[in-house]
Design a protein around this motif. Structure first.
Motif, PDB file in Angstrom:
ATOM      1  N   PHE A 196       0.858  -1.176   0.000  1.00  0.00           N
ATOM      2  CA  PHE A 196       0.000   0.000   0.000  1.00  0.00           C
ATOM      3  C   PHE A 196       0.898   1.231   0.000  1.00  0.00           C
ATOM      4  O   PHE A 196       1.704   1.421   0.903  1.00  0.00           O
ATOM      5  CB  PHE A 196      -0.938  -0.016   1.209  1.00  0.00           C
ATOM      6  CG  PHE A 196      -1.956  -1.125   1.127  1.00  0.00           C
ATOM      7  CD1 PHE A 196      -3.186  -0.912   0.542  1.00  0.00           C
ATOM      8  CD2 PHE A 196      -1.664  -2.393   1.611  1.00  0.00           C
ATOM      9  CE1 PHE A 196      -4.122  -1.924   0.449  1.00  0.00           C
ATOM     10  CE2 PHE A 196      -2.587  -3.419   1.527  1.00  0.00           C
ATOM     11  CZ  PHE A 196      -3.821  -3.185   0.932  1.00  0.00           C
ATOM     12  N   LYS A 217       1.749   5.346  -0.216  1.00  0.00           N
ATOM     13  CA  LYS A 217       1.284   6.699   0.077  1.00  0.00           C
ATOM     14  C   LYS A 217       1.545   7.584  -1.144  1.00  0.00           C
ATOM     15  O   LYS A 217       2.681   7.722  -1.591  1.00  0.00           O
ATOM     16  CB  LYS A 217       2.020   7.266   1.284  1.00  0.00           C
ATOM     17  CG  LYS A 217       1.749   6.542   2.595  1.00  0.00           C
ATOM     18  CD  LYS A 217       0.398   6.909   3.151  1.00  0.00           C
ATOM     19  CE  LYS A 217       0.219   6.376   4.566  1.00  0.00           C
ATOM     20  NZ  LYS A 217      -1.113   6.689   5.118  1.00  0.00           N
ATOM     21  N   ARG A 229      -0.326  10.788  -1.430  1.00  0.00           N
ATOM     22  CA  ARG A 229      -0.867  12.133  -1.197  1.00  0.00           C
ATOM     23  C   ARG A 229       0.200  13.203  -1.428  1.00  0.00           C
ATOM     24  O   ARG A 229       1.275  13.187  -0.841  1.00  0.00           O
ATOM     25  CB  ARG A 229      -1.412  12.241   0.229  1.00  0.00           C
ATOM     26  CG  ARG A 229      -2.237  13.494   0.469  1.00  0.00           C
ATOM     27  CD  ARG A 229      -3.140  13.330   1.675  1.00  0.00           C
ATOM     28  NE  ARG A 229      -3.968  12.139   1.618  1.00  0.00           N
ATOM     29  CZ  ARG A 229      -5.067  12.010   0.886  1.00  0.00           C
ATOM     30  NH1 ARG A 229      -5.476  13.026   0.125  1.00  0.00           N
ATOM     31  NH2 ARG A 229      -5.759  10.886   0.885  1.00  0.00           N
ATOM     32  N   ALA A 236      -6.263   8.730  -4.277  1.00  0.00           N
ATOM     33  CA  ALA A 236      -5.240   8.513  -3.248  1.00  0.00           C
ATOM     34  C   ALA A 236      -4.490   9.793  -2.919  1.00  0.00           C
ATOM     35  O   ALA A 236      -3.507   9.763  -2.181  1.00  0.00           O
ATOM     36  CB  ALA A 236      -4.264   7.440  -3.706  1.00  0.00           C
ATOM     37  N   ASN A 253     -13.364  -0.548  -0.965  1.00  0.00           N
ATOM     38  CA  ASN A 253     -13.031   0.747  -0.383  1.00  0.00           C
ATOM     39  C   ASN A 253     -13.913   1.060   0.822  1.00  0.00           C
ATOM     40  O   ASN A 253     -15.089   1.376   0.685  1.00  0.00           O
ATOM     41  CB  ASN A 253     -13.182   1.847  -1.437  1.00  0.00           C
ATOM     42  CG  ASN A 253     -12.726   3.199  -0.924  1.00  0.00           C
ATOM     43  OD1 ASN A 253     -12.157   3.305   0.152  1.00  0.00           O
ATOM     44  ND2 ASN A 253     -12.984   4.240  -1.691  1.00  0.00           N
ATOM     45  N   ARG A 254     -13.315   0.920   2.001  1.00  0.00           N
ATOM     46  CA  ARG A 254     -13.936   1.395   3.234  1.00  0.00           C
ATOM     47  C   ARG A 254     -12.920   2.324   3.913  1.00  0.00           C
ATOM     48  O   ARG A 254     -12.610   2.190   5.077  1.00  0.00           O
ATOM     49  CB  ARG A 254     -14.290   0.229   4.163  1.00  0.00           C
ATOM     50  CG  ARG A 254     -15.272  -0.782   3.585  1.00  0.00           C
ATOM     51  CD  ARG A 254     -16.674  -0.205   3.464  1.00  0.00           C
ATOM     52  NE  ARG A 254     -17.622  -1.218   3.042  1.00  0.00           N
ATOM     53  CZ  ARG A 254     -17.919  -1.493   1.788  1.00  0.00           C
ATOM     54  NH1 ARG A 254     -17.330  -0.824   0.805  1.00  0.00           N
ATOM     55  NH2 ARG A 254     -18.793  -2.437   1.488  1.00  0.00           N
ATOM     56  N   SER A 255     -12.369   3.221   3.123  1.00  0.00           N
ATOM     57  CA  SER A 255     -11.248   4.043   3.554  1.00  0.00           C
ATOM     58  C   SER A 255     -11.533   4.701   4.903  1.00  0.00           C
ATOM     59  O   SER A 255     -12.648   5.179   5.128  1.00  0.00           O
ATOM     60  CB  SER A 255     -10.967   5.115   2.500  1.00  0.00           C
ATOM     61  OG  SER A 255      -9.771   5.785   2.778  1.00  0.00           O
ATOM     62  N   PRO A 256     -10.548   4.663   5.813  1.00  0.00           N
ATOM     63  CA  PRO A 256      -9.147   4.285   5.621  1.00  0.00           C
ATOM     64  C   PRO A 256      -8.852   2.802   5.579  1.00  0.00           C
ATOM     65  O   PRO A 256      -7.689   2.412   5.470  1.00  0.00           O
ATOM     66  CB  PRO A 256      -8.458   4.923   6.826  1.00  0.00           C
ATOM     67  CG  PRO A 256      -9.506   4.926   7.889  1.00  0.00           C
ATOM     68  CD  PRO A 256     -10.790   5.197   7.171  1.00  0.00           C
ATOM     69  N   VAL A 275      -8.746  -0.229   3.335  1.00  0.00           N
ATOM     70  CA  VAL A 275      -8.748  -0.538   1.903  1.00  0.00           C
ATOM     71  C   VAL A 275      -8.275  -1.972   1.731  1.00  0.00           C
ATOM     72  O   VAL A 275      -7.204  -2.338   2.231  1.00  0.00           O
ATOM     73  CB  VAL A 275      -7.823   0.417   1.122  1.00  0.00           C
ATOM     74  CG1 VAL A 275      -7.838   0.064  -0.365  1.00  0.00           C
ATOM     75  CG2 VAL A 275      -8.246   1.866   1.329  1.00  0.00           C
ATOM     76  N   GLY A 289     -15.927   2.057   7.404  1.00  0.00           N
ATOM     77  CA  GLY A 289     -15.044   3.198   7.205  1.00  0.00           C
ATOM     78  C   GLY A 289     -15.193   4.239   8.300  1.00  0.00           C
ATOM     79  O   GLY A 289     -14.205   4.821   8.774  1.00  0.00           O
ATOM     80  N   LYS A 319     -12.281   5.596  10.866  1.00  0.00           N
ATOM     81  CA  LYS A 319     -11.941   7.013  11.074  1.00  0.00           C
ATOM     82  C   LYS A 319     -12.046   7.385  12.554  1.00  0.00           C
ATOM     83  O   LYS A 319     -11.249   8.179  13.067  1.00  0.00           O
ATOM     84  CB  LYS A 319     -12.855   7.888  10.222  1.00  0.00           C
ATOM     85  CG  LYS A 319     -12.581   7.773   8.729  1.00  0.00           C
ATOM     86  CD  LYS A 319     -13.582   8.543   7.900  1.00  0.00           C
ATOM     87  CE  LYS A 319     -13.312   8.359   6.407  1.00  0.00           C
ATOM     88  NZ  LYS A 319     -14.346   9.004   5.567  1.00  0.00           N
TER      89      LYS A 319
END
Length: 367
Positions: free
Chosen positions: A35, A37, A39, A62, A152-155, A157, A186, A190
């Motif tokens: 995974f 990063k 950003r 992302a 996708n259940r961010s954060p 994943v 998700g 969070k």
């Protein structure tokens, strides 16, 4: 000889697990799931059609700053670049010309659309020269990394890969996972991000933090976090801090043993196994079962099935405040009532908790 080994050998106690030392801890992987990063980092995309737009959208989701190079941009790419700024998404810039070697350096990733193997080869060489990982869309033989099917259940994943062998199988796996993991997951993740600093500040590393997170994890598959839940969690943190979690003895049945041997375990048994600081197990326990536990948990093989010996083996570690799992074949809670009674007496005498997770799974009923 280590302190663990000295104590384990005294009085015929446990011995180190040979399975953990000599067996592979994981089967061979077709690919390494990583995974990354992105950003604020730059991702370069070549091609303006729909497949390139989807890859650009993933990179943007992302948080990457995406630059797309192509003479002609399709409707999806135009719409993507014109989309209003969304929270967490990176920008998408359209450069209406072919890409060049000068565009590649300083990119985090290079994602390219290639009509021919010659174009794919050029993309791969350009990426390698600049030290940039390359994905050539729909040409896995030219890829240094591949995109997976995602949940996708961010954060949180979840990535699913078949290494290009059977994409439809990957989609079927995704559908099954989507059905199990509700959309509220998700929001709980969070919430965990927000509460973690307080947990780290107020609770000691080890049993205290683990007790909180294990309790928290039991709630994440339910409805979305209710109003006021953070106050409830803060109260739970203080309760753990003041009361101190009691050490536990976990009596876990592994079911009928086989080479990979995990079918007989219930979800409750796996959860208990993953909560243990130390696992005492029969010598013939398959490595696949042992590897379901936390990586940090110590594993020791037992040399006898005598109840008196098992209680003594558990006791030497439980007295030090560790959560100890006694992992045995079959359904020991049902097969050896005298062991359950002896463990219960020991736990009551020493102020410990004894838990027996749900009985082994009925594998015949599954089939």
């Amino acid at each position: 000889m280590s302190a663990t080994d000295k104590r384990a050998t005294k009085g015929g106690g446990t011995r180190k697990s040979a399975a953990r030392q000599s067996s592979a801890r994981i089967d061979a992987l077709a690919v390494l799931p990583v995974f990354m990063k992105l950003r604020g980092r730059r991702v370069m995309v070549t091609g303006g059609d729909a497949p390139s737009a989807w890859k650009a959208e993933l990179a943007s989701a992302a948080g990457a700053r995406v630059t797309v190079f192509a003479n002609a941009m399709g409707d999806e790419m135009e719409a993507l670049a014109a989309r209003p700024a969304l929270d967490g998404f990176g920008s998408v810039e359209l450069v209406r010309r072919p890409w060049s070697l000068a565009d590649v350096p300083n990119a985090a990733l290079l994602i390219g659309d290639a009509a021919t193997d010659g174009e794919a080869w050029a993309l791969k060489c350009a990426g390698q020269a600049a030290g940039v990982p390359v994905n050539v869309i729909d040409k896995p033989q030219w890829c240094e990394f591949q995109f997976s099917t995602i949940v996708n259940r961010s954060p949180i994943v979840i990535a699913i890969s078949t290494d290009g062998a059977a994409p439809i199988v990957g989609q079927a796996v995704r559908q099954r996972i989507e059905a199990v993991l509700g959309p509220a997951l998700g929001a709980w993740a969070k919430l965990a991000q927000r509460i973690r600093p307080l947990v780290n500040e107020r609770l000691a590393m080890g049993p205290e933090r683990r007790a909180f997170w294990q309790s928290f994890a039991k709630r994440v598959f339910s409805a979305p976090p209710p109003v006021g839940v953070e106050t409830d969690l803060a109260d739970a943190i203080e309760a753990i801090r003041s009361e101190k979690p009691a050490a536990k003895i976990l009596l876990i049945g592994a079911g009928p043993l086989s080479a990979d041997g995990t079918d007989g375990l219930t979800l409750g048994a796996v959860a208990a196994l993953q909560s243990a600081d130390r696992i005492l197990h029969s010598a013939e326990m398959p490595a696949a079962v042992l590897e379901l536990a936390r990586r940090e948990a110590e594993r020791d093989a037992l040399s006898s099935a005598d109840p008196e010996y098992l209680v003594a083996a558990v006791g030497q570690w439980a007295e030090e405040g560790e959560t100890v799992a006694l992992l045995l074949p079959g359904d020991p809670a049902g097969q050896w009532p005298e062991l359950v009674e002896a463990l219960s007496d020991y736990a009551d005498t020493n102020g410990l908790l004894l838990e027996t997770p749900p009985a082994i799974a009925d594998t015949e009923a599954r089939g």
